[in-house]
Design a protein around this motif. Sequence first.
Motif, short mmCIF file in Angstrom:
data_model
loop_
_atom_site.label_atom_id
_atom_site.label_comp_id
_atom_site.label_asym_id
_atom_site.label_seq_id
_atom_site.Cartn_x
_atom_site.Cartn_y
_atom_site.Cartn_z
N HIS A 61 0.45 7.93 -6.38
CA HIS A 61 0.42 9.40 -5.81
C HIS A 61 -0.61 9.53 -4.83
O HIS A 61 -0.97 10.68 -4.28
N ILE A 62 -1.41 8.55 -4.73
CA ILE A 62 -2.56 8.54 -3.98
C ILE A 62 -2.97 7.15 -3.30
O ILE A 62 -2.56 6.14 -3.81
N ARG A 63 -3.59 7.20 -2.43
CA ARG A 63 -4.20 5.74 -1.78
C ARG A 63 -5.08 6.04 -0.65
O ARG A 63 -5.63 7.03 -0.05
N PHE A 64 -5.91 4.84 -0.55
CA PHE A 64 -6.85 4.79 0.66
C PHE A 64 -6.31 4.69 2.03
O PHE A 64 -5.20 3.78 1.95
N ASN A 65 -6.63 5.27 3.04
CA ASN A 65 -6.05 5.09 4.40
C ASN A 65 -7.26 4.99 5.26
O ASN A 65 -8.31 4.83 4.84
N ALA A 66 -6.91 4.74 6.50
CA ALA A 66 -7.83 4.19 7.41
C ALA A 66 -9.05 5.26 7.49
O ALA A 66 -10.28 4.78 7.66
#
Length: 329
Positions: A61-66
């Motif tokens: 449901h969530i992640r690190f992006n640039a």
Amino acid sequence: MTELTPEQIQQYKESFERMQRYDERLKIADNLNREKLDELVDLVNEIFARNNVVDRIDKSHIRFNADYIGNIVKIDDKKLSEIIFNEIYPKPTLKLYSHFTNFNAACSILKNKELWLFNLINNFGADEFRLFYEEHNIDGYKHFKETFGIKTDYRSLMSEIFSLCLTSDNNTSPDLWNYFGYSGTGIKLTFEIESKIPDFREVYYSNKDNPQKIPFLADLFDTILSKYNYPLNFTYISKIGAFYIHGKFDNEQEYRFLVKRTSDIYNAWDFVPVVFNNDITYIVLPFSSRLAEFKLKKVTKGPRCSDTNFDIIKSILQTNYTDTIDIEE
């Protein structure tokens, strides 16, 4: 072959450098997703717990992006957004909801069995929509830009979000007749509403004396930024402002039925806006549609509505409705 000008060469160089910097940031984000995603999920769920939010998320449901942490890119499951949205704006649970309008509009609504939902630009002067982003220090919506082909500045977003303002049928504030019932000369229409989309909500009123962030959101934004130096960004954030109202209007006890034409949840592109005044437009929503069912239950005469006008309203009801409609004079 046409030779490139020095300006064009410089533009290509700058574009290439931007892409390189983005790729570098993306690699860092990928590493964080491998090494820190469990930690991030635990942190978010801790924030939920201390704000008495029952539901929880997982790594899908969530992640690190640039450039941010969130669920906008590469995540189809929007549970994070749904949890946040449901916590701030509860789903309505009342039986009856009332809409105040003028006499002519009431005649049109009752004859045609359809409602006009105006875009948020109609409320631009009351600082609607912008208020949420300004009080929460989110400045991306101040500037014109496009994301996946959708313009994301204030005015462009407001032009594609349409709302119907409602209140509890039990709300007896005289201000409602003054503000929305045309100084009492208008009509109050009361409905049972079965919404088939998620955008029928109770609004959130800001603090009228001391503007401050919504505590739950402030905890999410500030804690995540402090821990990882990435801002939190999530889908639905572009419509959160549509349910956020200045606290000076809290006596209205408002609920909103909102239609966002660009929503990928219920795809309302086929509701074509009609120009009302410059970039103020409206869409026509039938009482019965794939978005909702509005069942008329009661019609109330404004305290300064003439008997002649209300006789016309009663005649329309008699001609067009077979169900029993309560009439209050």
